[in-house]
Design a protein around this motif. Structure first.
Motif, mmCIF file in Angstrom:
data_model
loop_
_atom_site.group_PDB
_atom_site.id
_atom_site.type_symbol
_atom_site.label_atom_id
_atom_site.label_comp_id
_atom_site.label_asym_id
_atom_site.label_seq_id
_atom_site.Cartn_x
_atom_site.Cartn_y
_atom_site.Cartn_z
ATOM 1 N N VAL A 167 23.434 -43.947 66.883
ATOM 2 C CA VAL A 167 22.522 -43.192 67.751
ATOM 3 C C VAL A 167 23.328 -42.430 68.809
ATOM 4 C CG1 VAL A 167 20.625 -43.390 69.388
ATOM 5 C CG2 VAL A 167 20.694 -44.857 67.349
ATOM 6 N N ILE A 168 24.346 -43.119 69.360
ATOM 7 C CA ILE A 168 25.185 -42.449 70.365
ATOM 8 C C ILE A 168 25.863 -41.224 69.750
ATOM 9 C CG2 ILE A 168 27.220 -42.716 71.841
ATOM 10 C CD1 ILE A 168 26.490 -45.704 72.045
ATOM 11 N N GLY A 169 26.388 -41.397 68.528
ATOM 12 C CA GLY A 169 27.083 -40.294 67.858
ATOM 13 C C GLY A 169 26.157 -39.115 67.602
ATOM 14 N N VAL A 170 24.974 -39.413 67.046
ATOM 15 C CA VAL A 170 24.021 -38.332 66.756
ATOM 16 C C VAL A 170 23.604 -37.661 68.056
ATOM 17 C CG1 VAL A 170 21.689 -37.840 65.920
ATOM 18 C CG2 VAL A 170 23.188 -39.337 64.596
ATOM 19 N N VAL B 131 23.739 -33.088 71.993
ATOM 20 C CA VAL B 131 24.055 -32.633 73.356
ATOM 21 C C VAL B 131 25.155 -31.563 73.315
ATOM 22 C CG1 VAL B 131 25.127 -33.343 75.519
ATOM 23 C CG2 VAL B 131 23.311 -34.729 74.510
ATOM 24 N N LEU B 132 26.188 -31.816 72.525
ATOM 25 C CA LEU B 132 27.294 -30.846 72.503
ATOM 26 C C LEU B 132 26.898 -29.566 71.776
ATOM 27 C CD1 LEU B 132 30.438 -33.113 72.111
ATOM 28 C CD2 LEU B 132 29.537 -31.956 74.138
ATOM 29 N N TRP B 133 25.968 -29.674 70.824
ATOM 30 C CA TRP B 133 25.475 -28.433 70.209
ATOM 31 C C TRP B 133 24.761 -27.581 71.254
ATOM 32 C CZ3 TRP B 133 20.439 -26.528 69.518
ATOM 33 C CH2 TRP B 133 20.368 -25.357 68.759
ATOM 34 N N ALA C 232 34.665 -31.983 60.438
ATOM 35 C CA ALA C 232 34.499 -30.850 61.353
ATOM 36 C C ALA C 232 34.671 -29.527 60.614
ATOM 37 C CB ALA C 232 35.507 -30.954 62.493
ATOM 38 N N PHE C 233 35.679 -29.446 59.761
ATOM 39 C CA PHE C 233 35.925 -28.192 59.042
ATOM 40 C C PHE C 233 34.779 -27.878 58.089
ATOM 41 C CE2 PHE C 233 39.903 -25.987 59.807
ATOM 42 C CZ PHE C 233 40.529 -26.845 60.682
ATOM 43 N N LEU C 234 34.293 -28.931 57.376
ATOM 44 C CA LEU C 234 33.201 -28.698 56.434
ATOM 45 C C LEU C 234 31.944 -28.285 57.198
ATOM 46 C CD1 LEU C 234 32.499 -28.699 53.481
ATOM 47 C CD2 LEU C 234 32.035 -31.132 53.588
ATOM 48 N N ALA C 235 31.772 -28.788 58.422
ATOM 49 C CA ALA C 235 30.605 -28.433 59.236
ATOM 50 C C ALA C 235 30.833 -27.119 59.987
ATOM 51 C CB ALA C 235 30.309 -29.547 60.231
ATOM 52 N N ARG C 236 31.924 -26.439 59.694
ATOM 53 C CA ARG C 236 32.281 -25.190 60.364
ATOM 54 C C ARG C 236 32.259 -25.356 61.886
ATOM 55 N NH1 ARG C 236 31.046 -19.779 59.320
ATOM 56 N NH2 ARG C 236 33.315 -19.714 59.400
ATOM 57 N N HIS C 237 32.632 -26.538 62.350
ATOM 58 C CA HIS C 237 32.756 -26.828 63.782
ATOM 59 C C HIS C 237 31.430 -26.665 64.524
ATOM 60 C CE1 HIS C 237 36.900 -26.979 62.739
ATOM 61 N NE2 HIS C 237 36.952 -25.694 62.451
ATOM 62 N N ASN C 238 30.326 -26.767 63.769
ATOM 63 C CA ASN C 238 29.008 -26.752 64.387
ATOM 64 C C ASN C 238 28.571 -28.201 64.604
ATOM 65 O OD1 ASN C 238 26.241 -26.892 64.784
ATOM 66 N ND2 ASN C 238 25.831 -25.057 63.581
ATOM 67 N N PRO C 239 28.391 -28.643 65.868
ATOM 68 C CA PRO C 239 28.092 -30.055 66.125
ATOM 69 C C PRO C 239 26.851 -30.558 65.393
ATOM 70 C CG PRO C 239 28.696 -28.964 68.164
ATOM 71 C CD PRO C 239 28.586 -27.890 67.125
ATOM 72 N N LEU C 240 25.842 -29.716 65.196
ATOM 73 C CA LEU C 240 24.652 -30.183 64.480
ATOM 74 C C LEU C 240 24.960 -30.427 63.012
ATOM 75 C CD1 LEU C 240 21.356 -28.360 65.494
ATOM 76 C CD2 LEU C 240 22.148 -30.658 66.035
ATOM 77 N N ALA C 241 25.746 -29.525 62.419
ATOM 78 C CA ALA C 241 26.083 -29.668 61.003
ATOM 79 C C ALA C 241 26.990 -30.867 60.784
ATOM 80 C CB ALA C 241 26.753 -28.395 60.493
ATOM 81 N N VAL C 242 27.673 -31.314 61.857
ATOM 82 C CA VAL C 242 28.528 -32.493 61.748
ATOM 83 C C VAL C 242 27.710 -33.703 61.289
ATOM 84 C CG1 VAL C 242 29.712 -34.214 63.184
ATOM 85 C CG2 VAL C 242 30.393 -31.803 63.294
ATOM 86 N N ILE C 243 26.440 -33.779 61.727
ATOM 87 C CA ILE C 243 25.636 -34.979 61.438
ATOM 88 C C ILE C 243 25.492 -35.224 59.926
ATOM 89 C CG2 ILE C 243 23.387 -36.090 61.790
ATOM 90 C CD1 ILE C 243 23.193 -34.502 64.452
ATOM 91 N N PRO C 244 24.933 -34.266 59.144
ATOM 92 C CA PRO C 244 24.821 -34.545 57.705
ATOM 93 C C PRO C 244 26.172 -34.716 57.017
ATOM 94 C CG PRO C 244 24.204 -32.268 58.188
ATOM 95 C CD PRO C 244 24.310 -32.976 59.497
#
Lengths: 369, 506
Positions: free
Chosen positions: A215-218, A223-225, A300-312
């Motif tokens: 939960v903290i990670g998500v 927040v960072l997005w 991070a690279f696969l998510a193109r450094h987008n914090p929201l995309a990092v989640i999936p």
């Protein structure tokens, strides 16, 4: 005003065009990494065929080991938690054009600092102890990667090299303390610090075996997005990352922005170490250094450094990591097979970066010169 | 030397498409042997596409090439070179750290594994001796002036036995005198039958003085061709731009103000690329004034712009804006109204991956509409402002949300100018604002600068194009080796004197 610059009604783009362009850009950002993933899957299948193994079996096992049952899903989410945070360590500085790969070291030091703080807070209340541990891990992790940013801006030292080397130093430092000054004499086979007090441990989400770290990670990803895409700080950071000379022309405080972003990234990785200590191991030892920092770079690279995309993406890779044991047992493949898959995905992602702007269907219609 | 060394070239009914876009539509070109043939046209008219078809970089979709009246298939630059076709580019292709001799020998297709420099030098000296002009063979290229380098490029082509030369805007980096000397040499060599020249240019003066024939392209089509002696300058201009009227640059209105806006004193800066650096003892710009800084590229202009733009630290001296010290930081720039339009805006002033709207917001994004420091981005405000600026400055884009990198050069320049001029600037620093733009965009952008000046802005215009400075500046200063060496009001400006000061002969 001359005639040449008089307003022309037909030039102002209609809202429909705006939406079209936005949708095309979003579609490109999703399709290109997917194509890279598919290409990596195909290449990895060839690798498996060369080993005489069935790719179909492999991916079926990954699906089974990662997502098929409630048990495996919980296992996956458990491993996704630190990946979310180590991915942010790479993704946030990347928005300013920095390739920081030192998440592993910041995680180790963050975990060590949290353990030391936890031991020092023995006797205090659970929440107090936890807050002090969180604070210690944030400060240590933030300072460690913040140093990378400072070296880059004020001394011109390549941040990729320095973060990698500092990562080795950080791991060595943790080992030094775990095997030396902070060693629990009772830990014989596996040198560790003393255990943190039970009240300071992070528990599980009710009804599951998954700890609150997820939960903290998500939450931090969200927040960072917001920080990177909705605030003036994030906007300035994107200018620095997009074109340093343009940022200088705008008089932006480039050094301060780089320092803050690096420190935020390092603090995330440090927090990942704290969560591993407080929720999983109960103490700091070599178990912290199992590659979460490095897999986080890939996420991070696969998510193109987008914090929201990092989640999936973190959940996907949490699953791949989680299924490693099953693959080892059922297919007789070594542990390192997963690393081969990760490596191929990484190369595919780097290559796919050259595809942006190449496919015409994603481009705005050409305009007159 | 036999007069038969060179040959003519004919391009017959060439068509080249890129997707749906027709870059060349049924264009023919005939260059007679031993002549200088000018290829005229605006940017985007198809000049470089045609030349690239001739040199084999592009494969034409239709049409054929005759080299020396024999049909030729040119599949790549190698084939073109084998036929004796050579090209001299706008930018130099010599290795700066090597000597002229090394550059010449290295360019050969058949460099031996072990070079016997003594024999090579002897044969090179013999070769240079047979040429109408020389260059110091043992000098390193970076020690040479731009004119000498351009001569080296020419010598290289002749040394490689290429007797049909295509020159792409060869005089853009030269002083007026150097340009005259070089074009004169080319013409005399052509008249002796050593050379045939296809000269890409946009300068009418060069066409009428040095070319025998001219071909004009417009929007990918042949607009006209003929003997230079038989067409007037007006006809050429009409062929280039078609029936539309040429846009005129706005006129300067009102006299120069008395208030000093920018004051540079003893300003020094290093040149990281090993050039002269900057040493300006005294330079003032007043309100309602455009000061043009003329000079040959590489004489400190880049350092001057970078120091004023905050992209490079100065090593000494003071920069005062309205009497206050100025370092290029954001707060001071906003308060004092300092704006900057550097050359190559895509490289120096904008982010190609960010949208047009975002790029337009660079000056304003961290302030609320009420001009207070902002934490949250005001995206609706950003979008609204972008729509207004896109319409007012005639920026052609598919959408305000399209990445800036998808716009054409003229539109990127318009977008950056819109951003930098959107609020009234007290001081505007502009460098080569019209480089590579067509007539229309050039006139628009110069008009915007002049209108800013008429509203009271002090403008420092740094330009490699002396004509541009003569057209819009109130006062001209000449920079050479990083120093201001000459100053004159535009009314008394003498082209020859300015040229002499540019090269340091005064």
């Amino acid at each position: 005003m001359t005639e040449a610059v008089a307003p022309r009604a037909e030039i102002a783009a209609p809202a429909r065009g705006d939406l079209e362009v936005r949708l095309k850009r979003a579609a490109e950002a999703i399709v290109v990494p997917l194509v890279a993933l598919l290409a990596a899957t195909a290449l990895f299948s060839v690798f498996l065929l060369l080993l005489g193994k069935s790719p179909a079996d492999f991916f079926a096992l990954v699906a089974q080991g990662a997502f098929a049952s409630w048990f495996s899903l919980q296992n996956t989410l458990q491993r996704a938690a630190p990946l979310l945070l180590t991915a942010l360590c790479c993704a946030i500085p990347a928005r300013l054009g920095l390739v920081v790969i030192g998440g592993e070291g910041a995680l180790a030091l963050g975990g060590l600092a949290a353990a030391a703080a936890g031991i020092a807070m023995t006797g205090a209340g659970g929440t107090t102890a936890q807050l002090v541990m969180v604070g210690a891990s944030l400060v240590v992790g933030g300072a460690w990667i913040g140093l990378v940013g400072a070296l880059r801006h004020w001394r011109g030292i390549n941040e990729t090299i320095s973060s990698l080397i500092l990562s080795y130093i950080a791991i060595a430092l943790m080992n030094h303390f775990v095997e030396g000054p902070l060693k629990d004499p009772a830990s014989l086979n596996k040198p560790s610090t003393a255990a943190i007090p039970d009240v300071a441990a992070i528990g599980t989400i009710p009804g599951t075996d998954v700890h609150w770290g997820l939960v903290i990670g998500v939450g931090l990803c969200v927040v960072l997005w917001v920080l990177m895409s909705r605030t003036t700080f994030g906007f300035a950071a994107r200018i620095v990352g997009g074109n340093l000379r343009a940022a200088q022309l705008q008089g932006l405080p480039v050094g301060r922005l780089i320092l803050i972003a690096s420190a935020i990234g390092g603090a995330c990785a440090g927090l990942a170490g704290m969560i591993e200590v407080a929720a999983v191991h109960g103490r700091a030892n070599a178990s912290l250094v199992v590659g979460y920092g490095y897999t986080g770079i890939l996420v991070a690279f696969l998510a193109r450094h987008n914090p929201l995309a990092v989640i999936p993406v973190a959940i996907l890779f949490g699953g791949i990591v989680a299924s490693g044991g099953l693959i080892q047992r059922r297919m007789g493949l070594p542990d390192a097979t997963i690393l081969v898959l990760e490596g191929i995905v990484f190369v595919a992602i780097l290559v796919s970066d050259t595809l942006y702007g190449r496919w015409r269907i994603f481009q705005p219609r050409a305009t007159a010169p | 030397m036999t007069p038969s060394r060179t040959f003519g070239l004919e391009a017959l009914r060439i068509t080249k498409r890129f997707g749906d876009f027709v870059a060349l539509d049924d264009v023919s070109l005939k260059v007679a042997p031993g002549t200088v043939h000018a290829l005229l046209g605006e940017n985007g008219a198809g000049k470089s596409t045609l030349v690239k078809c001739i040199m084999g970089y592009y494969r034409p979709d239709d049409g054929q090439l005759l080299v020396g009246s024999r049909e030729a298939t040119i599949a790549g630059p190698r084939d073109a070179h084998a036929l004796g076709l050579g090209m001299v580019y706008q930018h130099f292709t010599l290795v700066p750290s090597m000597t002229v001799a090394e550059n010449l020998v290295m360019a050969r297709a058949d460099v031996p594994r072990v070079v016997d420099w003594r024999t090579e030098l002897k044969s090179l000296e013999r070769f240079i001796g047979s040429m109408p002009f020389g260059v110091p063979l043992q000098a390193r290229v970076h020690q040479l002036s731009a004119g000498e380098r351009q001569k080296c490029e020419l010598l290289k082509q002749l040394y490689l036995e290429r007797h049909f030369l295509i020159l792409d805007e060869p005089t853009s980096v030269l002083t007026p005198d150097e340009a005259d000397e070089m074009l004169g040499l080319l013409r005399s060599m052509a008249q002796r039958g050593d050379l045939t020249v296809l000269l890409i240019t946009h300068k009418f003066r060069e066409v009428s003085r040095y070319a025998d024939d001219v071909t004009v392209l417009r929007k990918g089509q042949l607009a006209g061709a003929g003997k230079v002696a038989k067409v007037s300058r007006e006809d050429l201009a009409a062929m280039m731009v078609g029936s539309r009227t040429l846009p005129e640059t706005a006129a300067r209105v009102g006299t120069v103000g008395s208030e000093i806006v920018l004051s540079l004193r003893d300003l020094t800066a290093d040149d990281a690329r090993g050039g002269h650096g900057l040493a300006i003892s005294d330079l003032l710009v007043r309100s309602h004034e455009i000061v043009g800084v003329a000079g040959i590229a590489g004489n400190g202009q880049r350092e001057l712009v970078e120091v004023l733009a905050g992209q490079q630290a100065r090593t000494g001296g003071t920069v005062l804006v309205e009497g206050e010290p100025y370092d290029g930081d954001r707060g001071t720039a906003r308060r004092l109204g300092v704006r900057c339009l550097p050359e190559e805006p895509l490289r120096n002033a904008s982010v190609r991956t960010m949208s047009v709207a975002e790029n337009l917001a660079f000056r304003r994004f961290d302030r609320t509409p009420g001009d207070r420091p902002a934490f949250w981005l005001h995206r609706a405000e950003m979008a609204r402002r972008a729509q207004t600026l896109i319409a007012r400055y005639n920026i052609k884009t598919a959408s305000k949300d399209a990445p800036l990198g998808t716009l054409s050069g003229g539109n990127v320049q318009r977008a950056v100018l819109a951003r930098e001029l959107s609020e009234d600037a007290r001081l505007l620093v502009v460098a080569n604002p019209c480089f590579g733009l067509d007539f229309q965009a050039t006139a628009e952008i110069r008009s915007q600068i002049v209108e800013a000046r008429n509203r009271g802005t002090a403008v420092l215009l740094i330009s490699d194009d002396l004509d541009e400075i003569l057209e819009i500046a109130d006062r001209i200063v000449v920079i050479s080796e990083g120093r201001i060496v000459h100053e004159t009001p535009v009314e008394q400006a003498d082209r020859q004197a300015i040229g002499a000061h540019m090269v340091g002969h005064h």
